[in-house]
Scaffold this active site. Structure first.
Site, PDB file in Angstrom:
ATOM      1  N   HIS A  53       0.588  -1.396  -0.071  1.00  0.00           N
ATOM      2  CA  HIS A  53      -0.244   0.120   0.115  1.00  0.00           C
ATOM      3  C   HIS A  53       0.727   1.508   0.017  1.00  0.00           C
ATOM      4  O   HIS A  53       0.243   2.366  -0.492  1.00  0.00           O
ATOM      5  CB  HIS A  53      -1.064   0.024   1.173  1.00  0.00           C
TER       6      HIS A  53
ATOM      7  N   HIS B  27      -2.195 -12.576  -2.554  1.00  0.00           N
ATOM      8  CA  HIS B  27      -3.056 -12.995  -1.828  1.00  0.00           C
ATOM      9  C   HIS B  27      -2.750 -14.348  -1.448  1.00  0.00           C
ATOM     10  O   HIS B  27      -3.828 -15.372  -0.833  1.00  0.00           O
ATOM     11  CB  HIS B  27      -4.558 -13.140  -2.562  1.00  0.00           C
TER      12      HIS B  27
END
EC number: 1.11.1.21
Length: 745
Positions: A90, A252
């Site tokens: 992020h 993920h």
């Protein structure tokens, strides 16, 4: 007497100028990150400090921290690796190609607005978990480097063969207050267009997100439509389909989403939290509020049966099961595998298992034909998948660092990537003072002052400090696609480049005939042309100046150009050249649609101060270096002469300015006595006389005693722009680089 506001019980609030006049052009971004803001002082050189860092010791400390769960914020699965990956992702993932802003290079995820984005809930905890490492290494290790290193080490610790890592990101100490984070007044309220029409320059569909809404567009759980948004958002970050699938499937493979209970128990963001929270936010008042009771995104799922180990389990599960819609405990749409056994481990209870679950954005990889083809190939070829993920991760976390010269440390990969704007190695001797004088003379014989200035600026001003891309080094202006940019006068550019090439060829052949191993690059010639033109224009104004020039630029080949990137960033505005492609888009009620706003935005990317921006505009105008060589803003009877006439005539009260078109983009100066139209200008020119701060600067340069000061200051600002991309100097002669780019030559 009653105090104001006493009847309503509300306290009166002191107002800022921006509260009273929100549409006033804000120049604050031209004053950010000044040396006085850095607590280490003006002499602090992070590159020098980080070269003394024992990075292996840092890596060891990070691996120790990752497996040491702390009571105040327990680690999922006993490993902080997934949290650190999310922090690094992020930090880097807010990068967008159109202006190079966002990204990880300056550690600005520590400040608003990014630390407060809903997509970044609880990353404040990840940063605090890294504090012991930052505390230990202090000035030798920036937060910016530490955050990306933590995510990269986490990947390695959990089984990824990483490509490498570069140090060299220097921290800022204040928020980025440019208004380019989004038009919304509230978080998670999409106002950026739809799907493929996502508004420039944004790389996320809503304020507060890194990319897209994981539930689907606007909360609609449609995987196919989600894929469209993902493709657009990742393309805005400079990622193709293969890199997108690799990043999502690789990222993920680890960790989980948190949505243990209702969102109503979630406290305010860090900046809005009470003072006793000490900069932490998102306090969750549901049960324990941490560990198994954590709220982050509102989804409650774990993607893989091996959430702290890299592999293809995520992809295997994605394609193995059919999926049905459900809602998380927080009420968010997510998907659960039909008829699947409970094979997913719990993050805290070793005796508990769960059925596989996915986000709408995950299912996009299965239901979009192109994504599915890539994902299935990765599933069938795990080694290829791992390599693709490692390369995409390196690009994600390094692409805003600039050319490879800016990479520091022993783990920098040997491979050079097209997105690093590579340049060939120089294999010849540099020109000397006598050669410089000769070449300047030749250039002035072949091209006009305004042409030499125009194309030097066109080349050098492509630089942007946000991601250290662009600039004159490489002479990419002669290559596709920059040679087709409208603002670069494509037809004339071809002829001008032929002149440069002729002078280069003749000079280099002459040196070879003399037995000299000396050559001049086209890039150096372009800069020299600007120097020669400015010196000649100053001479005509009665001043003798020498524009700083340091040889050493090289010429890129077409194979060195990331064509898709440079096609995407073709400018639609350049106030310095009085270019604005779409005047019909101007809305005076919204300053952010005006050419004067884009001027300030461009000046910020060029690291210019307010005075530097002002003198460069004035100088470019009197030198005649306008788009299409128009007379807009050329407020002088002596064009191509470096005078302060722009300021003198702009501030002359003998004239009254009137709008000349329905867009209020162009204007005319009418003589108050005769009614004669004397000058023409654009909004970019008039803002210098209209804006109080800019007018104050213009008044300095319009004074009778400021003629020489204007020339000297213009030369310094010009030299700064011409040398911003000289990272070969930054690497080998940092003091010279600082001097050239300080604007105080």
């Amino acid at each position: 007497m009653e105090k104001s506001g006493s009847k309503t019980g509300k306290k009166s609030r002191k107002r800022w100028i921006t509260d009273w006049w929100p549409n006033r052009l804000n120049l604050k971004i031209l004053r950010q990150n000044c040396p006085n803001q850095n607590p280490y002082g003006e002499d602090y050189d992070y590159a020098r400090e980080v070269e003394t860092l024992d990075i292996d010791a840092v890596i060891k400390d990070l691996k120790d921290i990752m497996k040491n769960s702390q009571d105040w914020w327990p680690a999922d699965f006993g490993h902080y690796g997934p949290l650190f990956i999310r922090l690094a992702w992020h930090s880097a993932g807010s990068y967008r190609i159109y202006d190079g802003r966002g990204g990880a290079r300056d550690g600005s995820i520590r400040f608003p607005p990014r630390i407060n984005w809903p997509d970044n809930v609880n990353l404040d905890k990840a940063i605090r978990l890294l504090w012991p490492v930052k505390k230990k290494y202090g000035r030798k290790l920036s937060w910016a480097d530490l955050i990306i290193l933590a995510g990269t080490v986490a990947l390695e610790d959990m089984g990824v063969k990483i490509l490498g890592f570069a140090l060299g990101r220097e921290d800022v100490f204040e928020p980025d207050e440019s208004p380019d984070w989004g038009p919304e007044e509230e978080m998670l309220t999409a106002k950026r267009g739809e799907k493929e029409k996502l508004e420039r320059p944004y790389a996320a569909t809503e304020m507060g997100l890194i990319y897209v809404n994981p539930e689907g567009p606007g909360g609609n759980p449609d995987p196919a439509e989600s894929a469209k948004e993902i493709r657009t958002a990742f393309a805005r970050m400079g990622m193709n389909d293969e890199e997108t699938v690799a990043l999502i499937a690789g990222g993920h493979a680890f960790g989980k989403c948190h949505g243990a209970g209702p969102a109503e128990y979630l406290g305010p963001d860090p900046s809005s939290s009470p003072i006793e929270m000490q900069g932490l936010g998102w306090k969750y008042e549901y049960k324990s509020g941490k560990g198994p009771d954590t709220y982050t995104s509102g989804f409650e799922l774990i993607w893989s049966p091996t959430p702290t180990k890299f592999g293809i389990q995520y992809l295997h599960i994605l394609f193995k099961y059919e999926w049905e819609l459900e809602k998380s405990p927080a009420g968010k749409y997510q998907w659960v595998a039909k008829d699947a056994p409970e094979i997913i481990p719990d993050a805290y209870d070793p005796n508990k298992k769960h059925r596989p679950r996915m986000l709408t954005a995950d299912l996009a990889l299965r239901f979009d034909p192109k994504y599915a083809e890539i994902a299935k190939r990765f599933l069938e070829n795990p080694e290829e998948f791992e390599k693709a993920f490692a390369r995409a991760w390196f690009k994600l976390t390094h692409r805003d660092m600039g050319p490879k010269e800016c990479y520091l440390g022993k783990y920098v990969p040997k491979e050079t990537f097209i997105w690093q704007d590579p340049l060939p190695e120089r294999d010849y001797e540099l020109i000397e003072e006598e050669d410089v004088r000769y070449l300047k003379k030749r250039l002035l014989e072949e091209l006009s002052v305004k042409q030499l200035v125009y194309y030097a600026w066109a080349s050098a001003s492509t630089y942007r400090n946000s991601d250290r891309k662009g600039g004159v080094n490489g002479a990419r202006i002669r290559l596709y696609p920059m040679n087709e940019w409208e603002v670069n006068h494509p037809e004339e550019l071809k002829k001008v480049v032929k002149v440069y090439e002729k002078i280069q060829r003749e000079f280099n052949e002459e040196q070879e005939a003399k037995g000299n191993d000396k050559k001049v690059s086209l890039a150096d010639l372009i800069v020299l042309g600007g120097c020669a033109a400015i010196e000649e224009a100053a001479r005509k104004a009665g001043f003798s100046v020498e524009v700083p020039f340091v040889a050493g630029r090289v010429d890129a080949l077409q194979e060195h150009v990331d064509a898709e990137f440079y096609k995407a960033i073709e400018p639609f505005a350049d106030g310095f050249r009085n270019y604005f492609r779409n005047p019909e888009s101007i809305d005076e009620a919204d300053v952010y649609t005006t050419p004067e706003y884009f001027l300030v935005d461009k000046a910020n990317l060029l690291t210019l101060t307010v005075p530097e921006m002002v003198v460069l505009i004035a100088g470019m105008r009197v030198l005649g270096a306008n788009y299409n060589y128009s007379d807009y803003g050329v407020l002088t009877d002596k064009p191509e002469t470096l005078t302060n006439d722009f300021f003198v005539n702009l501030l002359d009260m003998s004239y009254e300015w009137r709008a000349a078109d329905s867009y209020r983009y162009t204007f005319e100066a009418v003589d108050r006595k005769s009614g004669e139209v004397r000058w023409r200008a654009t909004r970019v020119d008039l803002i210098i006389g209209h804006h109080d701060e800019l007018r104050a600067v213009a008044e300095v340069y319009a004074c009778d005693d400021a003629k020489e000061k204007f020339v000297r200051d213009f030369v310094s600002a010009w030299a700064k722009v011409m040398h911003l991309d000289r990272f070969d100097l930054w690497r080998n002669n940092r003091e010279l680089y600082r001097k050239l780019t300080s604007g105080i030559m």
